[in-house]
Motif scaffolding. Structure first.
Motif, mmCIF file in Angstrom:
data_model
loop_
_atom_site.group_PDB
_atom_site.id
_atom_site.type_symbol
_atom_site.label_atom_id
_atom_site.label_comp_id
_atom_site.label_asym_id
_atom_site.label_seq_id
_atom_site.Cartn_x
_atom_site.Cartn_y
_atom_site.Cartn_z
ATOM 1 N N GLU A 586 -6.765 7.459 -3.332
ATOM 2 C CA GLU A 586 -8.035 6.907 -3.819
ATOM 3 C C GLU A 586 -7.809 5.903 -4.941
ATOM 4 O O GLU A 586 -8.366 4.803 -4.920
ATOM 5 N N VAL A 587 -7.016 6.274 -5.939
ATOM 6 C CA VAL A 587 -6.813 5.373 -7.079
ATOM 7 C C VAL A 587 -5.866 4.234 -6.726
ATOM 8 O O VAL A 587 -5.778 3.247 -7.471
ATOM 9 N N SER A 588 -5.149 4.346 -5.604
ATOM 10 C CA SER A 588 -4.221 3.293 -5.187
ATOM 11 C C SER A 588 -4.879 2.309 -4.229
ATOM 12 O O SER A 588 -4.185 1.495 -3.615
ATOM 13 N N GLY A 589 -6.206 2.385 -4.094
ATOM 14 C CA GLY A 589 -6.909 1.498 -3.180
ATOM 15 C C GLY A 589 -6.585 0.025 -3.325
ATOM 16 O O GLY A 589 -6.439 -0.688 -2.328
ATOM 17 N N PRO A 590 -6.436 -0.504 -4.558
ATOM 18 C CA PRO A 590 -6.141 -1.929 -4.700
ATOM 19 C C PRO A 590 -4.813 -2.375 -4.084
ATOM 20 O O PRO A 590 -4.640 -3.564 -3.831
ATOM 21 N N VAL A 591 -3.874 -1.435 -3.859
ATOM 22 C CA VAL A 591 -2.597 -1.837 -3.258
ATOM 23 C C VAL A 591 -2.425 -1.305 -1.846
ATOM 24 O O VAL A 591 -1.467 -1.681 -1.163
ATOM 25 N N ASN A 592 -3.323 -0.428 -1.374
ATOM 26 C CA ASN A 592 -3.158 0.106 -0.018
ATOM 27 C C ASN A 592 -4.191 -0.445 0.954
ATOM 28 O O ASN A 592 -4.441 0.140 2.007
ATOM 29 N N GLU A 593 -4.763 -1.615 0.594
ATOM 30 C CA GLU A 593 -5.741 -2.277 1.459
ATOM 31 C C GLU A 593 -6.950 -1.382 1.733
ATOM 32 O O GLU A 593 -7.494 -1.373 2.834
ATOM 33 N N ASP A 594 -7.353 -0.619 0.707
ATOM 34 C CA ASP A 594 -8.504 0.286 0.818
ATOM 35 C C ASP A 594 -8.403 1.159 2.059
ATOM 36 O O ASP A 594 -9.328 1.269 2.874
ATOM 37 N N MET A 595 -7.261 1.801 2.171
ATOM 38 C CA MET A 595 -6.926 2.575 3.364
ATOM 39 C C MET A 595 -7.980 3.617 3.719
ATOM 40 O O MET A 595 -8.344 3.789 4.884
ATOM 41 N N LEU A 596 -8.490 4.335 2.706
ATOM 42 C CA LEU A 596 -9.418 5.433 2.983
ATOM 43 C C LEU A 596 -10.753 4.964 3.550
ATOM 44 O O LEU A 596 -11.474 5.750 4.165
ATOM 45 N N ALA A 845 -6.514 1.949 -20.730
ATOM 46 C CA ALA A 845 -7.952 1.992 -20.967
ATOM 47 C C ALA A 845 -8.721 1.644 -19.694
ATOM 48 O O ALA A 845 -9.748 2.257 -19.385
ATOM 49 N N ALA A 846 -8.207 0.672 -18.936
ATOM 50 C CA ALA A 846 -8.861 0.294 -17.682
ATOM 51 C C ALA A 846 -8.801 1.446 -16.675
ATOM 52 O O ALA A 846 -9.776 1.735 -15.973
ATOM 53 N N ALA A 847 -7.657 2.120 -16.617
ATOM 54 C CA ALA A 847 -7.519 3.243 -15.688
ATOM 55 C C ALA A 847 -8.445 4.381 -16.086
ATOM 56 O O ALA A 847 -9.061 5.033 -15.227
ATOM 57 N N ALA A 848 -8.560 4.623 -17.391
ATOM 58 C CA ALA A 848 -9.448 5.685 -17.854
ATOM 59 C C ALA A 848 -10.900 5.377 -17.489
ATOM 60 O O ALA A 848 -11.699 6.292 -17.254
ATOM 61 N N ALA A 849 -11.242 4.093 -17.438
ATOM 62 C CA ALA A 849 -12.594 3.672 -17.060
ATOM 63 C C ALA A 849 -12.744 3.540 -15.551
ATOM 64 O O ALA A 849 -13.754 3.040 -15.063
ATOM 65 N N LYS A 850 -11.722 3.964 -14.798
ATOM 66 C CA LYS A 850 -11.704 3.930 -13.331
ATOM 67 C C LYS A 850 -11.709 2.504 -12.786
ATOM 68 O O LYS A 850 -12.111 2.268 -11.640
ATOM 69 N N ASP A 851 -11.271 1.529 -13.606
ATOM 70 C CA ASP A 851 -11.061 0.167 -13.127
ATOM 71 C C ASP A 851 -9.610 0.078 -12.650
ATOM 72 O O ASP A 851 -8.750 -0.483 -13.326
ATOM 73 N N TYR A 852 -9.348 0.653 -11.474
ATOM 74 C CA TYR A 852 -7.970 0.778 -11.018
ATOM 75 C C TYR A 852 -7.350 -0.579 -10.674
ATOM 76 O O TYR A 852 -6.170 -0.801 -10.909
ATOM 77 N N ALA A 853 -8.143 -1.467 -10.122
ATOM 78 C CA ALA A 853 -7.620 -2.795 -9.806
ATOM 79 C C ALA A 853 -7.209 -3.524 -11.084
ATOM 80 O O ALA A 853 -6.149 -4.153 -11.148
ATOM 81 N N GLY A 854 -8.046 -3.436 -12.114
ATOM 82 C CA GLY A 854 -7.694 -4.083 -13.373
ATOM 83 C C GLY A 854 -6.475 -3.462 -14.012
ATOM 84 O O GLY A 854 -5.613 -4.170 -14.556
ATOM 85 N N ALA A 855 -6.375 -2.136 -13.969
ATOM 86 C CA ALA A 855 -5.214 -1.467 -14.538
ATOM 87 C C ALA A 855 -3.937 -1.869 -13.818
ATOM 88 O O ALA A 855 -2.916 -2.158 -14.446
ATOM 89 N N LEU A 856 -3.991 -1.925 -12.486
ATOM 90 C CA LEU A 856 -2.792 -2.300 -11.726
ATOM 91 C C LEU A 856 -2.405 -3.750 -11.983
ATOM 92 O O LEU A 856 -1.216 -4.085 -12.016
ATOM 93 N N ALA A 857 -3.389 -4.629 -12.163
ATOM 94 C CA ALA A 857 -3.084 -6.019 -12.464
ATOM 95 C C ALA A 857 -2.355 -6.135 -13.803
ATOM 96 O O ALA A 857 -1.410 -6.901 -13.957
ATOM 97 N N LEU A 858 -2.796 -5.353 -14.782
ATOM 98 C CA LEU A 858 -2.136 -5.380 -16.085
ATOM 99 C C LEU A 858 -0.733 -4.796 -15.993
ATOM 100 O O LEU A 858 0.218 -5.343 -16.556
ATOM 101 N N TRP A 859 -0.601 -3.682 -15.278
ATOM 102 C CA TRP A 859 0.727 -3.083 -15.128
ATOM 103 C C TRP A 859 1.675 -4.025 -14.381
ATOM 104 O O TRP A 859 2.859 -4.075 -14.667
ATOM 105 N N ALA A 860 1.136 -4.764 -13.418
ATOM 106 C CA ALA A 860 1.982 -5.671 -12.648
ATOM 107 C C ALA A 860 2.572 -6.772 -13.517
ATOM 108 O O ALA A 860 3.613 -7.349 -13.194
ATOM 109 N N SER A 861 1.918 -7.034 -14.632
ATOM 110 C CA SER A 861 2.415 -8.091 -15.511
ATOM 111 C C SER A 861 3.611 -7.616 -16.311
ATOM 112 O O SER A 861 4.229 -8.421 -17.010
#
Length: 861
Positions: A586-596, A845-861
């Motif tokens: 569920e939280v990996s949706g931004p990288v798994n092409e919204d598989m679920l 902070a983004a992950a805690a707010a359930k902004d998973y796409a934003g959190a992953l974008a920051l981590w990717a940097s």
């Protein structure tokens, strides 16, 4: 006629216990291959095993009291066990055919599957288990003396029998299964049963005849003084059985992060538990029996057991530190590592197990004295104890572990034992037993247990760190501050955690979402993209028209999600063993092409092997990416038997993709994996996804060449084009072929030379090969080493229908070496001029707010 030597009877008991554990482990392995390795299936099988022992102890044990030659009676039982156990593998094969023919858990549903599992297990195990259950009461009848008020001889026989089980468990886990195989181990035990059965019958002919107890005398209660009411003894036996067996499940769950979760570590926990039970019973026997045991004495044992169980909880993460210190023993090889595991296990399991072993003969002693009715009373007490064990297995395995979590269930069992201790002591006071000393012990032990229960307990540093996998640096032990920093790091890294049906699961912040299963990180949303994205796409690119896909292991969902985006793909079935992993996807949706949310993806829960074997479909692409093969139950997905079954569920041009780690592994183990797969598939190629980390063994049902032009076309289309860019940083047909390492010529030569090293269900050599090298720093096989070996064996090129653009492929390999994973399509890296620490803080902070796409974008940097 001569008396039966006590040493002879104890020797019989020792060998009988040895054989019983060989049978148990062999049967559990056989049945795990039929019903899967789930907690529910294992609990069902264990319930049948334990229930058969209990029924046999009561039903046939009662008959032993009426036997004038109990040793001959015992010999007949052992011969019956040998015969029924020896033929059990053939009945297990029939059970497998029946269960798969009925469609398994997917067709029967969970309730129906459990009912069928119980029925088939009962048919196979009923006779040998019932006969085995009767052996202990029969030996008690043969060994007990009329002048033994505390039934100390029973304690010695029970202790020796359990110590034999210790040896059986140890040798089977660490030697027999790997070098002899499952069936040969079982037949070896059956042969020993024949020998002791014949020896017992021979000795019985030269021994004195005991006066048989008639039905009237067995039922007569007049004149027999009991130290406790019958109902209390049977209830107490049930409760202590429930508590100890529930704690075994807790220990299995809690020790997995510390010991690694391999078959070795699970076998070691069982070995130590049996060692304690056998030792405790022997202590009871050795103390002599000048007087009858008392209810107050039993209350004291319950309080002490509660304290011994609670103290490790109170110690908490310091036990993880002790485990980390003992990993230094790995410098002495695998034997040193096992010694370290054994020390940790003994600290936690051995003390309460000693008490548990002491309790059983004590409870039988509360019912009576000497030989009178001893077999019947042993049988009844044993049945109640096994009923408690079955209840513990069902209640804890099916519900309480998930509802409460392992740590809370731990505390509940302490409370149960304290309540039993206080209740027993209250009864002793009502009965006016002298118990001044016992009162002091009960109060002191209860106080220790209560204080320990209010400790911090195990935190994420114990539960979710990879200590058992050897991936925590010894440097954290340099000072108290360093260890405290380590604890806080893991406590702060956990976003979410749960005790699932099969294992503990946690989502961790490690510059991206990582998910840990029983302490071992099994996937990363960013770092594992080269494997999770490309594995399914590699298989699909080689099939002329992929329509149906099958993925074993959900993980982050990236493999199933990207595979489902292939235009021709109509459905992708993904099977996950642990339902709690859904949260990870569920939280990996931004990288798994919204598989679920993709209607083409069907998520199934269960054992991947069973689901594939019972499916009515035939698949074009099958990708197997379970956890590491050293994990208990996982290696069955790497066996020749599994591949032979899987190929029957594939279409004519089907492609099977098997993930294999190249870290913490020796060359022989990798060659064994290759040779095993090559015995089934006519063509096997080796591909890489992450240099120095992961490879793929790609097996083809047909050795017909695949289309190079098709690969070139697909590499320019979605999702292949985006997958190559996001995961490998390359493009085009050269980029796709940059994953190729070795062709059919190399794998065929490896299979020819290592044909004797083939992994099968009966001889699981891969499981133990992986288990011995886990956590070995610096051990592994690089891509370049595999390429060199491939060239030595003839190398070869991909099995394409046209010449391969070697120059473009080599250029792409170089580009992949320079590529730094972190790019993900649709997740642009931040360009804000800030420090890594600040970026991590924003991502968290983004992950805690359930902004998973934003959190992953920051981590990717």
């Amino acid at each position: 006629m001569e008396a039966i030597p006590q040493r002879f009877i104890r020797a019989m008991a020792f060998v009988s216990g040895f054989c019983a554990l060989v049978y148990q482990i062999a049967w559990m392995r056989h049945l795990r291959l039929i019903f899967g390795a789930s907690t529910g299936a294992s609990a069902a099988v264990l319930a049948i095993f334990m229930g058969g022992l209990g029924v046999g102890a009561l039903w046939i044990g009662r008959r032993a009291d009426g036997s004038s030659r109990p040793l001959a009676f015992y010999g007949n039982l052992e011969l019956g066990v040998a015969a029924s156990a020896a033929v059990s593998p053939f009945f297990l094969d029939l059970a497998r055919a029946t269960y798969f023919g009925l469609g398994g858990s997917q067709a029967l549903g969970n309730g129906g599957a459990v009912a069928v599992q119980l029925t088939l297990s009962s048919i196979v195990l009923a006779v040998p288990c019932v006969l085995m259950g009767a052996t202990l009461p029969t030996l008690a009848r043969a060994v007990e003396r009329a002048d033994d008020p505390g039934r100390a001889e029973l304690g010695l026989v029970y202790g020796v029998n359990t110590l034999g089980a210790v040896l059986g468990c140890t040798l089977t886990t660490f030697f027999f299964l790997e070098f002899f195989g499952v069936r040969a181990s079982l037949w070896f035990a059956a042969g020993l049963n024949v020998l002791i059965g014949l020896a017992a019958r021979s000795r019985a002919r030269r021994s004195a005849v005991l006066p048989p107890e008639t039905d009237a005398s067995l039922d007569q209660e007049a004149g027999e003084v009991r130290a406790a009411p019958v109902g209390f003894v049977y209830l107490a036996s049930t409760v202590v059985g429930l508590a100890f067996f529930s704690m075994e499940l807790v220990w299995y769950r809690m020790f997995a992060p510390l010991l690694g979760g391999s078959s070795y570590s699970f076998g070691l926990i069982l070995t130590v538990a049996l060692l304690g039970i056998g030792g405790g019973a022997a202590i009871y026997g050795r103390r002599g029996s000048p007087r009858r045991p008392s209810v107050a004495g039993f209350a004291m044992t319950c309080a002490l057991e509660a304290a011994f169980i609670a103290v490790p909880y109170g110690v908490g993460d310091d036990l993880a530190a002790v485990t980390l210190v003992l990993r230094d023993l790995q410098a002495f090889g695998f034997g040193g590592l096992v010694m370290g595991w054994a020390c940790v296990t003994m600290l936690v399991v051995l003390p309460p197990a000693l008490i548990s072993g002491y309790q059983f003969p004590l409870l039988v002693g509360l019912l009576g004295s000497g030989r009178r009715r001893v077999a019947s009373q042993v049988g009844a007490t044993y049945l109640c104890n096994t009923i408690g064990a079955i209840l513990g297995s069902i209640l804890s395995g099916f519900g309480l572990l998930v509802a409460l979590g392992a740590t809370q269930l731990w505390l509940v069992m302490v409370v149960v034992l304290l309540a039993l201790a206080l209740g027993a002591f209250g009864m002793a006071m009502v009965r006016r037993e002298p118990g001044g000393a016992a009162r002091g012990w009960v109060l002191a032990a209860s106080g220790v247990a209560l204080v320990s229960m209010f400790g911090e307990g195990p935190t994420s540093a114990w539960r979710h760190s990879p200590i058992g996998a050897g991936r925590v640096s010894q440097k954290v032990l340099g000072s108290q501050q360093l260890f405290e920093n380590f604890r806080r790091t893991y406590q702060g890294a956990v976003f979410w955690e749960a005790d699932g049906r099969e294992s503990s699961v946690a989502l961790l912040d490690t510059d991206g979402f990582a998910f840990a299963v029983s302490g071992k990180v099994d996937g990363h949303t960013v770092g594992d993209l080269p494997t999770t994205v490309m594995s399914g796409l590699i298989g699909a690119s080689m099939h002329p028209n992929p329509r149906l896909g099958f993925v074993i292991g959900l993980g982050t969902g990236s493999t199933a999600g990207w595979l489902a985006k292939v235009p021709t793909m109509e459905r992708v079935d993904v099977v996950e063993f642990e339902p709690a992993i859904r949260r990870v996807a569920e939280v990996s949706g931004p990288v798994n092409e919204d598989m679920l949310s993709n209607p083409k993806v069907r998520l199934l829960y269960g054992d991947g092997r069973e689901v594939l074997m019972t499916s009515d479909d035939h698949y074009d692409v099958v990708f197997s990416e379970p956890s590491n093969p050293y994990r208990a139950g996982i290696a069955s997905l790497y066996s020749q038997d599994f591949y032979r079954s899987a190929v029957t569920k594939m279409t004519d041009r089907g492609v099977f993709v098997q993930w294999v780690q190249t870290y913490e592994i020796d060359a022989l183990t990798i060659k064994t994996a290759i040779a095993t797969m090559k015995t089934v598939f006519p063509l096997v190629e080796i591909w890489s996804t992450k240099f120095g980390s992961d490879i793929l063994l790609v097996g083809f049902k047909s050795d017909e060449p695949y289309s190079l032009a098709e690969i070139e076309t697909r590499a320019q289309q979605y999702p292949y084009r985006e997958g190559l860019e996001a995961a490998w940083g390359v493009s085009g047909v050269g980029g796709m072929l940059s994953g190729f390492i070795a062709g059919g010529a190399a794998t065929e030569m490896i299979a020819d030379q290592y044909g004797d090293f083939v992994d099968t269900d009966d001889s699981p050599i891969l499981e133990f090969g992986f288990s011995r090298t886990v956590g070995r720093a610096g051990l592994g096989v690089s891509r370049d080493e595999i390429v060199a070996v491939a060239q030595q064996y003839g190398g070869g090129l991909p099995n394409t229908d046209a010449p391969v653009p070697v120059a473009a492929m080599n250029d792409a390999v170089d580009a992949r070496r320079m590529f730094r994973t972190g790019k993900t399509r649709g997740l642009p890296s931040t360009t804000s001029p800030t420090t890594p620490e600040a970026i991590r803080a924003r991502a968290r902070a983004a992950a805690a707010a359930k902004d998973y796409a934003g959190a992953l974008a920051l981590w990717a940097s």
